[in-house]
Design a protein around this motif. Structure first.
Motif, PDB file in Angstrom:
ATOM      1  N   ASN A   1       3.673   5.391   9.862  1.00  9.90           N
ATOM      2  CA  ASN A   1       3.213   4.427  10.507  1.00  9.90           C
ATOM      3  C   ASN A   1       2.478   4.078  11.288  1.00  9.90           C
ATOM      4  N   SER A   2       1.337   3.628  10.937  1.00  7.44           N
ATOM      5  CA  SER A   2       0.732   2.663  11.024  1.00  7.44           C
ATOM      6  C   SER A   2       1.725   0.889  10.922  1.00  7.44           C
ATOM      7  N   LEU A   3       1.539   1.549   9.143  1.00 10.95           N
ATOM      8  CA  LEU A   3       2.617   0.150   8.505  1.00 10.95           C
ATOM      9  C   LEU A   3       4.008  -0.227   9.320  1.00 10.95           C
TER      10      LEU A   3
ATOM     11  N   ASP B   1       8.002   3.836  -0.857  1.00 16.32           N
ATOM     12  CA  ASP B   1       8.670   4.996   0.223  1.00 16.32           C
ATOM     13  C   ASP B   1       9.878   4.192   0.682  1.00 16.32           C
ATOM     14  N   MET B   2       9.509   3.253   1.508  1.00 19.29           N
ATOM     15  CA  MET B   2       9.864   2.523   2.557  1.00 19.29           C
ATOM     16  C   MET B   2      10.967   1.291   2.300  1.00 19.29           C
TER      17      MET B   2
ATOM     18  N   GLY C   1       2.820  -3.428  10.751  1.00 19.03           N
ATOM     19  CA  GLY C   1       2.560  -4.599   9.326  1.00 19.03           C
ATOM     20  C   GLY C   1       1.619  -4.514   8.356  1.00 19.03           C
ATOM     21  N   TYR C   2       1.825  -4.888   7.340  1.00 21.62           N
ATOM     22  CA  TYR C   2       1.478  -4.976   6.560  1.00 21.62           C
ATOM     23  C   TYR C   2      -0.492  -6.101   7.260  1.00 21.62           C
ATOM     24  N   VAL C   3      -0.888  -5.329   7.198  1.00 17.43           N
ATOM     25  CA  VAL C   3      -1.699  -6.272   7.568  1.00 17.43           C
ATOM     26  C   VAL C   3      -3.574  -6.386   7.072  1.00 17.43           C
ATOM     27  N   GLU C   4      -3.331  -5.060   5.772  1.00 14.14           N
ATOM     28  CA  GLU C   4      -4.818  -5.548   5.014  1.00 14.14           C
ATOM     29  C   GLU C   4      -4.406  -5.824   3.439  1.00 14.14           C
ATOM     30  N   PRO C   5      -4.275  -6.340   2.760  1.00 17.45           N
ATOM     31  CA  PRO C   5      -3.665  -6.480   1.569  1.00 17.45           C
ATOM     32  C   PRO C   5      -4.490  -6.249   0.993  1.00 17.45           C
ATOM     33  N   LEU C   6      -3.216  -5.642  -0.331  1.00 15.74           N
ATOM     34  CA  LEU C   6      -3.684  -5.203  -1.546  1.00 15.74           C
ATOM     35  C   LEU C   6      -4.877  -5.848  -2.543  1.00 15.74           C
ATOM     36  N   VAL C   7      -5.606  -4.846  -3.757  1.00 14.24           N
ATOM     37  CA  VAL C   7      -6.383  -6.253  -3.997  1.00 14.24           C
ATOM     38  C   VAL C   7      -5.805  -5.703  -5.348  1.00 14.24           C
TER      39      VAL C   7
ATOM     40  N   LYS D   1       3.569  13.256   0.256  1.00 17.81           N
ATOM     41  CA  LYS D   1       4.938  12.895   1.329  1.00 17.81           C
ATOM     42  C   LYS D   1       5.230  13.803   2.135  1.00 17.81           C
ATOM     43  N   GLY D   2       5.047  13.155   4.030  1.00 17.93           N
ATOM     44  CA  GLY D   2       4.857  14.229   4.254  1.00 17.93           C
ATOM     45  C   GLY D   2       3.858  14.624   5.742  1.00 17.93           C
TER      46      GLY D   2
END
Length: 205
Positions: free
Chosen positions: A34-36, A66-67, A40-46, A24-25
């Motif tokens: 920053n990308s998220l 963390d967000m 936004g959340y454009v690439e789903p977790l698997v 972190k940091g």
């Protein structure tokens, strides 16, 4: 492909995941955060539905947690054999396409007024590749030579702007020395070569 919304607390991180966790940091952590925030959340977790184990997306999950994200949409797979699950984890982490460096340089130049290449996840090694492939990327050698004057003034400024193959990297002054040191320590250039290469590319702005 099946998608499902899961609570972050329900997802079990893979105990074997070979990727180092971003601190972190750190620069990488901040870039991902920053990308998220920006896109936004454009690439789903698997996630493997057999055990709710995360196969791909550990870094994103940690940042989202963390967000304060409580739920995420994930891509669901069904894998019963642990060896097969581990193999997919490696493939999703390892298999990457290669850059067409000329097209990449064009894209980075076209968005340079709004996005700094370093903030898009590029690192010292990537900059070294740009430096080594200047000729292939169409950099104007004569223009690079014109950048020699006023080096001290520029290095004392709040930020250093370096042009590599026409792509501008805006580097905060405190990070500039670390950039040089990192490129040298990783063996991309000797101290003399690094000085000569970067010296040609300073831009007064």
């Amino acid at each position: 492909m099946t998608f499902r919304t899961l609570k972050v607390s329900e997802i079990e991180e893979a105990f074997y995941n070979p990727r180092k966790v971003m601190k972190k940091g750190s620069k990488k952590y901040d870039n991902l955060k920053n990308s998220l925030e920006d896109f936004g959340y454009v690439e789903p977790l698997v996630v493997n539905e057999v055990n709710n184990r995360l196969i791909s997306g550990h870094q994103r999950l940690n940042v989202l947690r963390d967000m304060g994200q409580e739920e995420v949409e994930v891509s669901i797979v069904h894998i019963e054999e642990e060896a097969r699950e581990k193999a997919l984890n490696i493939l999703l982490n390892k298999v990457k396409g290669k850059w067409d460096k000329t097209k990449l340089a064009d894209v980075l130049k076209s968005i340079g007024d709004e996005y700094n290449a370093l903030d898009l996840g590029f690192e010292e090694g990537d900059i070294a590749e740009f430096l080594k492939n200047d000729d292939d990327l169409g950099v104007d050698g004569a223009k690079a030579d014109e950048m020699d004057s006023g080096i001290k003034l520029r290095k004392d400024a709040a930020a250093v702007v370096v042009a590599i193959a026409g792509v501008r990297f805006n580097i905060p002054a405190p990070e500039f020395a670390e950039l040089e040191k990192g490129l040298i320590e990783q063996g991309f250039f000797s101290e003399k070569e690094m000085s000569e290469e970067l010296k040609k590319r300073f831009i007064a702005e």
